[in-house]
Design a protein around this motif. Structure first.
Motif, PDB file in Angstrom:
ATOM      1  N   SER A 193      -2.990   4.416  71.988  1.00  0.00           N
ATOM      2  CA  SER A 193      -4.026   3.412  72.298  1.00  0.00           C
ATOM      3  C   SER A 193      -4.941   3.715  72.766  1.00  0.00           C
ATOM      4  N   PRO A 194      -6.477   2.751  72.906  1.00  0.00           N
ATOM      5  CA  PRO A 194      -7.524   2.852  73.102  1.00  0.00           C
ATOM      6  C   PRO A 194      -8.021   4.037  73.951  1.00  0.00           C
ATOM      7  N   LEU A 195      -9.060   4.666  72.797  1.00  0.00           N
ATOM      8  CA  LEU A 195      -9.634   6.033  72.909  1.00  0.00           C
ATOM      9  C   LEU A 195     -11.406   5.782  73.422  1.00  0.00           C
ATOM     10  N   THR A 196     -11.739   6.654  74.568  1.00  0.00           N
ATOM     11  CA  THR A 196     -12.907   6.475  74.665  1.00  0.00           C
ATOM     12  C   THR A 196     -13.695   7.965  73.938  1.00  0.00           C
ATOM     13  N   ILE A 197     -14.687   8.224  72.900  1.00  0.00           N
ATOM     14  CA  ILE A 197     -15.410   9.782  73.141  1.00  0.00           C
ATOM     15  C   ILE A 197     -16.490   9.675  74.043  1.00  0.00           C
ATOM     16  N   GLY A 198     -15.714  10.253  74.964  1.00  0.00           N
ATOM     17  CA  GLY A 198     -17.378  10.927  76.398  1.00  0.00           C
ATOM     18  C   GLY A 198     -16.954  11.629  76.516  1.00  0.00           C
TER      19      GLY A 198
END
Length: 204
Positions: free
Chosen positions: A16-21
């Motif tokens: 699914s959509p991923l966030t680099i955080g």
């Protein structure tokens, strides 16, 4: 959300959509000059990705956006995207891509359109299936073809723009100080427009 600090290479796939955080006390992704490959259904870069002498591959079937810079040796873009990577602090030496969506990329220094190999995944040039491409940099060397089909290509540069490989599409937009030396006999556009402070030489 993904964050990593590794001495070796990194390959990660997300369904699914991923966030680099930020995860715990760790933020973004950093390697000691090793390749990183991220595959996802969309990517939001909220913290920096730094791969040094390594290459970064962003493979996405959904939108790719950023609020933090990315940097390394080579940048590879693949998938439907669209790819909106317009942070002014982005820094790569080479860019290559094959996408079915639009590409907008900004680099703080000179950029080469060439060949990028990230963990065995290799692309040369920049290709879209009739989608627009906008490249903003402080100089551009086109060593591999840029092909945008029915899309338009915008080259915005504060430094010299030269080519050893052809560019083609529907419309070509030139902007910035340049100069623009685009004299390959295989260039092919229907419409040309420009607003430059430097000289322009174009062959079609």
């Amino acid at each position: 959300t993904l964050a990593a600090s590794v001495d070796g290479w990194l390959s990660y796939r997300n369904a699914s959509p991923l966030t680099i955080g930020l995860v715990g006390s760790l933020s973004g992704i950093s390697t000691t000059g090793q390749d990183v490959q991220l595959t996802s259904a969309g990517l939001t870069i909220n913290e920096s990705i730094v791969v040094g002498a390594g290459d970064l591959a962003l493979i996405s079937s959904g939108p790719v956006t950023q609020r933090a810079a990315i940097s390394g040796n080579g940048l590879l873009l693949q998938g439907s995207g669209p790819f909106e990577l317009t942070q002014s602090d982005n820094e790569f030496t080479s860019l290559a891509g094959s996408t079915t969506g639009t590409v907008a990329y900004t680099d703080q220094s000179a950029l080469t359109i060439g060949t990028v190999d990230a963990l065995g995944r290799t692309l040369s040039g920049l290709w879209t299936t009739g989608q627009d491409v906008q490249l903003t940099s402080a100089g551009l060397t086109i060593n591999e073809s840029i092909v945008v089909g029915a899309g338009d290509l915008a080259l915005i540069s504060s430094g010299p723009v030269t080519q050893t490989a052809a560019i083609s599409g529907s419309g070509l937009l030139l902007q910035g100080s340049g100069p623009f030396e685009l004299e390959s006999a295989d260039n092919d556009f229907q419409v040309l427009a420009g607003d430059t402070r430097g000289s322009v030489a174009y062959r079609d």
